[in-house]
Design a protein around this motif. Sequence first.
Motif, short mmCIF file in Angstrom:
data_model
loop_
_atom_site.label_atom_id
_atom_site.label_comp_id
_atom_site.label_asym_id
_atom_site.label_seq_id
_atom_site.Cartn_x
_atom_site.Cartn_y
_atom_site.Cartn_z
N MET A 1 -5.59 4.58 2.68
CA MET A 1 -5.25 4.68 1.25
C MET A 1 -3.73 4.69 1.06
O MET A 1 -3.22 4.06 0.12
N THR A 2 -3.03 5.37 1.95
CA THR A 2 -1.57 5.44 1.85
C THR A 2 -0.96 4.07 2.07
O THR A 2 -0.08 3.64 1.32
N VAL A 3 -1.41 3.37 3.10
CA VAL A 3 -0.88 2.04 3.38
C VAL A 3 -1.22 1.07 2.25
O VAL A 3 -0.38 0.26 1.85
N ALA A 4 -2.42 1.15 1.71
CA ALA A 4 -2.78 0.28 0.58
C ALA A 4 -1.85 0.52 -0.60
O ALA A 4 -1.42 -0.43 -1.27
N PHE A 5 -1.52 1.78 -0.85
CA PHE A 5 -0.57 2.13 -1.90
C PHE A 5 0.79 1.49 -1.62
O PHE A 5 1.39 0.86 -2.50
N LEU B 1 8.29 2.40 5.89
CA LEU B 1 9.44 1.53 6.10
C LEU B 1 9.05 0.22 6.79
O LEU B 1 9.59 -0.83 6.47
N ARG B 2 8.10 0.29 7.71
CA ARG B 2 7.65 -0.95 8.37
C ARG B 2 6.92 -1.85 7.37
O ARG B 2 7.14 -3.06 7.35
N VAL B 3 6.10 -1.26 6.52
CA VAL B 3 5.42 -2.04 5.48
C VAL B 3 6.45 -2.62 4.51
O VAL B 3 6.35 -3.78 4.10
N ALA B 4 7.47 -1.83 4.16
CA ALA B 4 8.51 -2.30 3.25
C ALA B 4 9.21 -3.55 3.79
O ALA B 4 9.56 -4.45 3.03
N PHE B 5 9.39 -3.60 5.10
CA PHE B 5 10.00 -4.78 5.71
C PHE B 5 9.13 -6.01 5.46
O PHE B 5 9.62 -7.06 5.04
#
Length: 195
Positions: A153-157, A69-73
Amino acid sequence: MSRIEKLPPEEWDPRIAAAVQPDQLTDLEQGLTRYFAHCPEQALGLMQFGGALKMNRSLPDRLVELVRLRVAFFNQCRSCMAIRYSDAVKDGVDETLVCSLEQPQEAKNLTPSEKAAIRYGELMASDHLAIDEAVYDDLRQHFTEAQIVELGMTVAFFVGFGRLAATWKMVEELPEAFQKAEAIAPWGEEKIEVR
């Protein structure tokens, strides 16, 4: 209206339809698959990778959802911000916790490991070259090397496909607030829980 045409499930490669079972999902839950289905081989490979990230996860669902959710922001991916995954909700993600993402480093209801992972995710999404030894030293206080690789890897995705989804402007099925605002955040009143 999306900038890329959605492919209806009846036109999907049978292997994609068998893996996703679109008749058991809402349009929103079918998500990016409706677009990726234009390229079946790539879609199947991506589904395998995404599934491996989720099914073999050692990181807590709550932590992954907060980072997502933070990345989505930062990505301004509206569908990413509107969705709450049910496994994360079961693991304690509620809207009070999501509201903590507005200023995560000051939040009292986030653990030190969650704050470290969120900081890593926001740097990957906003200024990846600022990730230095100090950031990795902080991650090592909370996570194993394998978990740091998994987180990366998850964050890169999330960063890559969230940005792609944002450019495709997939907003038709979202609550109205996510369709019209210039900039939006996941900490708000409207959300959609999916499986």
